[in-house]
Design a protein around this motif. Sequence first.
Motif, PDB file in Angstrom:
ATOM      1  N   TYR A   1      46.152  65.900  36.045  1.00  0.00           N
ATOM      2  CA  TYR A   1      45.795  65.633  37.431  1.00  0.00           C
ATOM      3  C   TYR A   1      46.234  66.816  38.308  1.00  0.00           C
ATOM      4  O   TYR A   1      45.514  67.254  39.191  1.00  0.00           O
TER       5      TYR A   1
ATOM      6  N   TRP B   1      35.666  60.669  38.737  1.00  0.00           N
ATOM      7  CA  TRP B   1      35.984  59.254  38.942  1.00  0.00           C
ATOM      8  C   TRP B   1      34.866  58.378  38.403  1.00  0.00           C
ATOM      9  O   TRP B   1      35.102  57.395  37.708  1.00  0.00           O
TER      10      TRP B   1
ATOM     11  N   GLN C   1      23.692  53.659  49.419  1.00  0.00           N
ATOM     12  CA  GLN C   1      25.062  53.652  49.942  1.00  0.00           C
ATOM     13  C   GLN C   1      25.937  52.645  49.230  1.00  0.00           C
ATOM     14  O   GLN C   1      27.149  52.668  49.358  1.00  0.00           O
ATOM     15  N   TYR C   2      25.302  51.752  48.455  1.00  0.00           N
ATOM     16  CA  TYR C   2      26.110  50.769  47.741  1.00  0.00           C
ATOM     17  C   TYR C   2      26.448  51.199  46.333  1.00  0.00           C
ATOM     18  O   TYR C   2      27.100  50.470  45.597  1.00  0.00           O
TER      19      TYR C   2
ATOM     20  N   LEU D   1      30.110  51.192  45.455  1.00  0.00           N
ATOM     21  CA  LEU D   1      30.627  49.836  45.470  1.00  0.00           C
ATOM     22  C   LEU D   1      30.238  49.108  44.187  1.00  0.00           C
ATOM     23  O   LEU D   1      31.050  48.416  43.574  1.00  0.00           O
TER      24      LEU D   1
ATOM     25  N   VAL E   1      32.473  50.251  41.268  1.00  0.00           N
ATOM     26  CA  VAL E   1      33.846  49.765  41.186  1.00  0.00           C
ATOM     27  C   VAL E   1      33.877  48.268  40.923  1.00  0.00           C
ATOM     28  O   VAL E   1      34.745  47.790  40.200  1.00  0.00           O
TER      29      VAL E   1
ATOM     30  N   MET F   1      33.376  47.787  37.315  1.00  0.00           N
ATOM     31  CA  MET F   1      34.578  48.127  36.558  1.00  0.00           C
ATOM     32  C   MET F   1      35.649  47.061  36.679  1.00  0.00           C
ATOM     33  O   MET F   1      36.290  46.689  35.692  1.00  0.00           O
ATOM     34  N   LEU F   2      35.866  46.553  37.888  1.00  0.00           N
ATOM     35  CA  LEU F   2      36.881  45.525  38.074  1.00  0.00           C
ATOM     36  C   LEU F   2      36.554  44.293  37.239  1.00  0.00           C
ATOM     37  O   LEU F   2      37.426  43.695  36.608  1.00  0.00           O
TER      38      LEU F   2
ATOM     39  N   LEU G   1      37.091  45.060  33.518  1.00  0.00           N
ATOM     40  CA  LEU G   1      38.509  45.186  33.199  1.00  0.00           C
ATOM     41  C   LEU G   1      39.213  43.840  33.217  1.00  0.00           C
ATOM     42  O   LEU G   1      40.184  43.625  32.509  1.00  0.00           O
ATOM     43  N   SER G   2      38.729  42.923  34.061  1.00  0.00           N
ATOM     44  CA  SER G   2      39.385  41.616  34.087  1.00  0.00           C
ATOM     45  C   SER G   2      39.051  40.801  32.853  1.00  0.00           C
ATOM     46  O   SER G   2      39.860  40.021  32.377  1.00  0.00           O
TER      47      SER G   2
ATOM     48  N   PHE H   1      47.143  52.788  42.254  1.00  0.00           N
ATOM     49  CA  PHE H   1      46.325  53.707  43.029  1.00  0.00           C
ATOM     50  C   PHE H   1      45.604  53.001  44.159  1.00  0.00           C
ATOM     51  O   PHE H   1      44.751  53.601  44.813  1.00  0.00           O
TER      52      PHE H   1
ATOM     53  N   PRO I   1      42.896  40.189  39.113  1.00  0.00           N
ATOM     54  CA  PRO I   1      42.207  41.031  38.126  1.00  0.00           C
ATOM     55  C   PRO I   1      43.032  42.247  37.700  1.00  0.00           C
ATOM     56  O   PRO I   1      43.060  42.591  36.529  1.00  0.00           O
ATOM     57  N   LEU I   2      43.735  42.886  38.627  1.00  0.00           N
ATOM     58  CA  LEU I   2      44.390  44.148  38.309  1.00  0.00           C
ATOM     59  C   LEU I   2      45.483  44.007  37.259  1.00  0.00           C
ATOM     60  O   LEU I   2      45.639  44.850  36.388  1.00  0.00           O
TER      61      LEU I   2
ATOM     62  N   LEU J   1      43.342  53.175  36.673  1.00  0.00           N
ATOM     63  CA  LEU J   1      41.925  53.296  36.993  1.00  0.00           C
ATOM     64  C   LEU J   1      41.410  52.061  37.718  1.00  0.00           C
ATOM     65  O   LEU J   1      40.613  52.158  38.649  1.00  0.00           O
ATOM     66  N   ALA J   2      41.874  50.893  37.284  1.00  0.00           N
ATOM     67  CA  ALA J   2      41.430  49.664  37.933  1.00  0.00           C
ATOM     68  C   ALA J   2      41.917  49.629  39.370  1.00  0.00           C
ATOM     69  O   ALA J   2      41.183  49.232  40.283  1.00  0.00           O
TER      70      ALA J   2
ATOM     71  N   TYR K   1      42.527  52.191  41.158  1.00  0.00           N
ATOM     72  CA  TYR K   1      41.701  53.151  41.886  1.00  0.00           C
ATOM     73  C   TYR K   1      40.391  52.497  42.298  1.00  0.00           C
ATOM     74  O   TYR K   1      39.932  52.633  43.436  1.00  0.00           O
ATOM     75  N   ALA K   2      39.791  51.760  41.354  1.00  0.00           N
ATOM     76  CA  ALA K   2      38.519  51.099  41.653  1.00  0.00           C
ATOM     77  C   ALA K   2      38.677  50.120  42.805  1.00  0.00           C
ATOM     78  O   ALA K   2      37.842  50.067  43.714  1.00  0.00           O
ATOM     79  N   ALA K   3      39.759  49.358  42.770  1.00  0.00           N
ATOM     80  CA  ALA K   3      39.989  48.385  43.834  1.00  0.00           C
ATOM     81  C   ALA K   3      40.129  49.103  45.171  1.00  0.00           C
ATOM     82  O   ALA K   3      39.588  48.675  46.193  1.00  0.00           O
TER      83      ALA K   3
ATOM     84  N   GLU L   1      38.902  52.041  45.985  1.00  0.00           N
ATOM     85  CA  GLU L   1      37.597  52.553  46.395  1.00  0.00           C
ATOM     86  C   GLU L   1      36.754  51.440  46.975  1.00  0.00           C
ATOM     87  O   GLU L   1      35.993  51.644  47.919  1.00  0.00           O
ATOM     88  N   MET L   2      36.868  50.255  46.390  1.00  0.00           N
ATOM     89  CA  MET L   2      36.105  49.130  46.888  1.00  0.00           C
ATOM     90  C   MET L   2      36.467  48.869  48.346  1.00  0.00           C
ATOM     91  O   MET L   2      35.600  48.667  49.196  1.00  0.00           O
TER      92      MET L   2
ATOM     93  N   GLN M   1      34.958  51.550  50.472  1.00  0.00           N
ATOM     94  CA  GLN M   1      33.521  51.368  50.605  1.00  0.00           C
ATOM     95  C   GLN M   1      33.200  50.242  51.562  1.00  0.00           C
ATOM     96  O   GLN M   1      32.227  50.303  52.314  1.00  0.00           O
TER      97      GLN M   1
ATOM     98  N   VAL N   1      30.705  50.911  54.520  1.00  0.00           N
ATOM     99  CA  VAL N   1      29.414  50.252  54.552  1.00  0.00           C
ATOM    100  C   VAL N   1      29.275  49.297  55.742  1.00  0.00           C
ATOM    101  O   VAL N   1      28.199  49.161  56.317  1.00  0.00           O
TER     102      VAL N   1
ATOM    103  N   SER O   1      41.920  59.467  47.622  1.00  0.00           N
ATOM    104  CA  SER O   1      42.742  59.718  46.446  1.00  0.00           C
ATOM    105  C   SER O   1      43.558  60.985  46.600  1.00  0.00           C
ATOM    106  O   SER O   1      44.580  61.145  45.944  1.00  0.00           O
TER     107      SER O   1
END
Lengths: 290, 324
Positions: free
Chosen positions: A103, A226, A264-265, A268, A271, A274-275, A278-279, B57, B103-104, B114-115, B117-119, B121-122, B125, B129, B240
Amino acid sequence: MDIVIYILFLSSYYCLVTVGIALVFGVMKIINFAHGEFYMIGGVIVWYLMSLVSNGLQVNPALMFILSILVAMLVVGLLAVIIQRVLFEPLKKEPFSAFMASYGLLYVLQVVVAEFFGRKERSMTATPFPGNLTLFGASISYQRIAVIVVSVALLIGFGLFLRYSRTGRAIRACSQDSVAAALQGINAKRISMLVMALGSALAAAAGGLVGASLVVTPYMGESVIWQAFVFVIIGGLGNIKGVIVSSTAFGILHSLILAAGFSQYQQLVNVIAMLIILSIKPEGVFGNAS
Amino acid sequence: MQAKTIKRIGIAVVLIALIALPAFLSKYLMYLVIIGGINAILAVSLRFINLFGGWSFVHIPLMGMGGYMTALLTTTIGNIPFWLSIPISSLLVMLVALILSYPLLQTGGFYFFLASYAAGEMLRQIWIVNKDVFGGYNGLAGMSAPEGFLGINFSSYNSMWYLVLIFVLGTIAVLYWLEKTLVGVSARSISSNEQLSKSIGMNTSAYKRATFVIGSFFAGMAGVLYAHFLGYVSPLDYTSDYAYQIMAMVIIGGASSFAGPLVGVVLLTAVREMMHELLTYVPLVYGIFLILTLYFLPEGIISIPRRVLKKMHSRRDSKGQGGG
């Protein structure tokens, strides 16, 4: 028809970037966060070489383009090996430290390149494959077709190499079971270097190909990395086939989102996907729980 | 003199210096010091979460959430004063963290990174939006400095610094106490061997969740302070890049001890100030320090005194053996 081409374009580009990540993790069990910077450096190299053509070098642009992709792959491959020897090999007992170091490396590479290239975005001035092809009523740029052809060729070539060559088998062996592979006499160090070089070279090719089609900036690695990791996590870290499926799926999904006007989505959607994955299955759709 | 007394005197000296700062520093430097204070809250709370072995993250986006909550509460939706907003916004952020923890916390290690980070970013966003509610890329503005009381006015940097300092000290006190008591010790046990901890009947998920949620509360709180100090919130501030800087501060300072992150904050803020002409090189320098630290001093700068003492003792021992 536009969409089909765009899907092919996006998917093959995503695959080129993510296969490298899966390969490196599968064998070396480390996560190289600077992977995106290899992609970026590939793009920068191709940009520089192509700018020679715009500035009067009398070479066929298409030929130069192919050559510069190869040069980018070589240079980045070499750089990756150096980084592997200096940075990752000493830290291989501490995967987290290796990850954090990569990183840090990300920013080091980014700032250094920005120094020489400049912070602003630049597009390629020489067009390697000018013109459009009209097929089924849609106008497709030859450039885009070239990108698809080269990417697919690289991916297929790489797949064949992994499957049928001796070194390819050695790589797969290391990725499955490093101890057993060592017992078979496979030199893990050498395989690690090779894998690092290959994976990063593929990313560099992607950078060169896409940079040609869009714009090149020192920061393009960061936006790619990312997203790439999202695809890899969903596909299964270390699982090349899973990652290809995942990247293609996202290629299709993103193209549809773009066509429907909801670009634009896109982030969103990434992620949230992914969430959710991952869950439910943290190892990824095709991953193995270690 | 005992080590404990030296430590106490040291802390007292540092405190006096911190209080006396405005007398010596220019307005520009005070600005950096205030941001440094906010970063201290972030670094210490991030490290607290890391006690169970995870790098959150989503920490910086949660800070942003705190900023957005206070923006909405004090300007758009309501008109409540800062002093009410800070507890309410921080608690709201804590609630969001609690929801996200389900979830995390299914993931661990790199996946958790990474998860989270995703959260994060959500969240960003969502701000980008939803232009009507959160202002899109422009964010929300109009927040004023905390309302004064008892004749104290918070619009000057100096008084703002004292406010931030009080919050920093409060954060340190609470998290230090928590770490010394059950939550911190269990989190460390989980981090070193989760299976073993479970086998002795420890409710590992509860402890993990508690550390995550509590640490995130302080991130939200830092966000409220930041928002009222700057006067606006924007999604571009909570990226980030910022998370990387805070993480670098924790690691370079030393993630294994409580004071480590503080050392990291001071050091990297000083470095940043020295480079104020060349701000674009800051990530590069942070990156180099990070790599060097991981290579040579994995436990961070705070481990230097301990290492030096160790070396001195081992030399003394071997000398004794040779001579005797």
